[in-house]
Design a protein around this motif. Structure first.
Motif, short mmCIF file in Angstrom:
data_model
loop_
_atom_site.label_atom_id
_atom_site.label_comp_id
_atom_site.label_asym_id
_atom_site.label_seq_id
_atom_site.Cartn_x
_atom_site.Cartn_y
_atom_site.Cartn_z
N ILE A 42 0.88 -1.17 0.00
CA ILE A 42 0.00 0.00 0.00
C ILE A 42 0.91 1.21 0.00
O ILE A 42 1.79 1.33 0.85
N GLY A 43 0.71 2.09 -0.96
CA GLY A 43 1.53 3.29 -1.02
C GLY A 43 0.93 4.32 -1.93
O GLY A 43 0.31 3.98 -2.94
N GLU A 44 1.08 5.58 -1.55
CA GLU A 44 0.57 6.70 -2.33
C GLU A 44 -0.90 6.53 -2.68
O GLU A 44 -1.35 6.83 -3.78
N GLY A 45 -1.67 5.99 -1.73
CA GLY A 45 -3.11 5.87 -1.88
C GLY A 45 -3.57 4.72 -2.75
O GLY A 45 -4.74 4.63 -3.10
N THR A 46 -2.65 3.80 -3.08
CA THR A 46 -2.99 2.69 -3.96
C THR A 46 -2.66 1.36 -3.29
O THR A 46 -1.58 1.20 -2.71
N ILE A 47 -3.57 0.42 -3.39
CA ILE A 47 -3.36 -0.94 -2.90
C ILE A 47 -2.95 -1.81 -4.08
O ILE A 47 -3.60 -1.78 -5.13
N ILE A 87 -13.38 -14.63 4.37
CA ILE A 87 -14.80 -14.37 4.08
C ILE A 87 -14.92 -13.22 3.08
O ILE A 87 -15.65 -13.30 2.11
N ASP A 88 -14.22 -12.13 3.35
CA ASP A 88 -14.28 -10.95 2.48
C ASP A 88 -13.05 -10.09 2.72
O ASP A 88 -12.37 -10.24 3.74
N ILE A 89 -12.80 -9.18 1.79
CA ILE A 89 -11.67 -8.24 1.90
C ILE A 89 -12.23 -6.84 1.70
O ILE A 89 -12.95 -6.57 0.74
N TYR A 90 -11.90 -5.96 2.63
CA TYR A 90 -12.38 -4.58 2.59
C TYR A 90 -11.21 -3.63 2.48
O TYR A 90 -10.10 -3.93 2.93
N GLU A 91 -11.49 -2.48 1.93
CA GLU A 91 -10.49 -1.43 1.77
C GLU A 91 -10.84 -0.26 2.68
O GLU A 91 -11.99 0.14 2.77
N TYR A 92 -9.85 0.26 3.37
CA TYR A 92 -10.00 1.52 4.09
C TYR A 92 -9.69 2.62 3.08
O TYR A 92 -8.60 2.65 2.49
N ASP A 99 -7.27 8.33 -5.23
CA ASP A 99 -6.19 7.48 -4.75
C ASP A 99 -6.09 7.64 -3.24
O ASP A 99 -5.08 8.10 -2.70
N GLY A 100 -7.14 7.21 -2.55
CA GLY A 100 -7.23 7.42 -1.12
C GLY A 100 -7.21 6.16 -0.29
O GLY A 100 -7.72 6.14 0.83
N SER A 101 -6.63 5.08 -0.81
CA SER A 101 -6.57 3.83 -0.05
C SER A 101 -5.50 3.91 1.02
O SER A 101 -4.36 4.29 0.75
N VAL A 102 -5.87 3.55 2.24
CA VAL A 102 -4.92 3.59 3.34
C VAL A 102 -4.78 2.25 4.06
O VAL A 102 -3.96 2.12 4.97
N GLY A 103 -5.56 1.25 3.64
CA GLY A 103 -5.44 -0.04 4.29
C GLY A 103 -6.42 -1.07 3.78
O GLY A 103 -7.26 -0.80 2.92
N VAL A 104 -6.27 -2.28 4.33
CA VAL A 104 -7.09 -3.42 3.95
C VAL A 104 -7.50 -4.16 5.21
O VAL A 104 -6.72 -4.25 6.17
N TYR A 105 -8.72 -4.68 5.22
CA TYR A 105 -9.20 -5.53 6.31
C TYR A 105 -9.57 -6.88 5.72
O TYR A 105 -10.35 -6.96 4.76
N PHE A 106 -8.98 -7.95 6.27
CA PHE A 106 -9.31 -9.31 5.86
C PHE A 106 -10.28 -9.88 6.89
O PHE A 106 -9.91 -10.08 8.06
N GLU A 107 -11.51 -10.11 6.47
CA GLU A 107 -12.51 -10.71 7.34
C GLU A 107 -12.36 -12.22 7.25
O GLU A 107 -12.43 -12.79 6.16
N GLU A 117 -1.36 1.43 6.03
CA GLU A 117 -0.14 2.11 5.60
C GLU A 117 0.12 3.29 6.52
O GLU A 117 -0.79 4.04 6.87
N ASN A 118 1.39 3.42 6.96
CA ASN A 118 1.78 4.54 7.81
C ASN A 118 3.19 4.96 7.40
O ASN A 118 4.14 4.22 7.66
#
Length: 142
Positions: A42-47, A87-92, A99-107, A117-118
């Motif tokens: 994850i970088g520069e708002g992109t997964i 089960i599912d994958i979500y994007e923060y 281009d505002g992606s900052v993370g992913v959640y794996f359910e 990303e930090n």
């Protein structure tokens, strides 16, 4: 791809300069039951979620003779998810930014984990992370 598969293993690539840790998790690798090895950055708002051609081999820092080192280590903090079904994958995502992606959640079957990303590095957190009101979660299309 990935949903309804099971996690089999987790590894991450770190970054060191002159044996000093710069980034503990630069890339997260995970193995699934059907798709095999995949990588997450994850970088520069992109997964970027990509299937790997081969297994990321474990490589200890002591085995690298270079000022810039990228060892691959086992991600023991994610061991509790080995054998769990995805089960599912979500994007923060930051609202209103393309281009505002900052993370992913794996359910998973029994809870889940977030990768955020930090400052160019990835942080692992168990569960859903409480974020700014400007950050929303949406299903990730993979």
């Amino acid at each position: 791809m990935l949903t309804d598969e099971f996690f089999r293993d987790f590894r991450y690539r770190s970054f060191f300069i002159g044996n000093e840790l710069i980034c503990k998790v630069l890339v997260l690798f995970f193995q699934t039951s059907v798709s095999g090895w995949a990588s997450l950055t994850i970088g520069e708002g992109t997964i970027t979620l990509s299937l790997e051609d081969s297994e990321p081999l474990l490589l200890d820092l002591a085995d690298i003779d270079d000022e810039f080192a990228y060892p691959v280590q086992a991600a023991d903090e994610l061991a509790r998810y080995v054998g769990q079904k995805i089960i599912d994958i979500y994007e923060y995502r930051i609202k209103g930014i393309e281009d505002g992606s900052v993370g992913v959640y794996f359910e998973c079957e029994e809870g889940g984990f977030s990768i955020l990303e930090n400052e160019g590095c990835l942080c692992i957190s168990h569960g859903i992370c409480k974020a700014d009101e400007d950050v929303i979660m949406t299903k990730l299309k993979v």
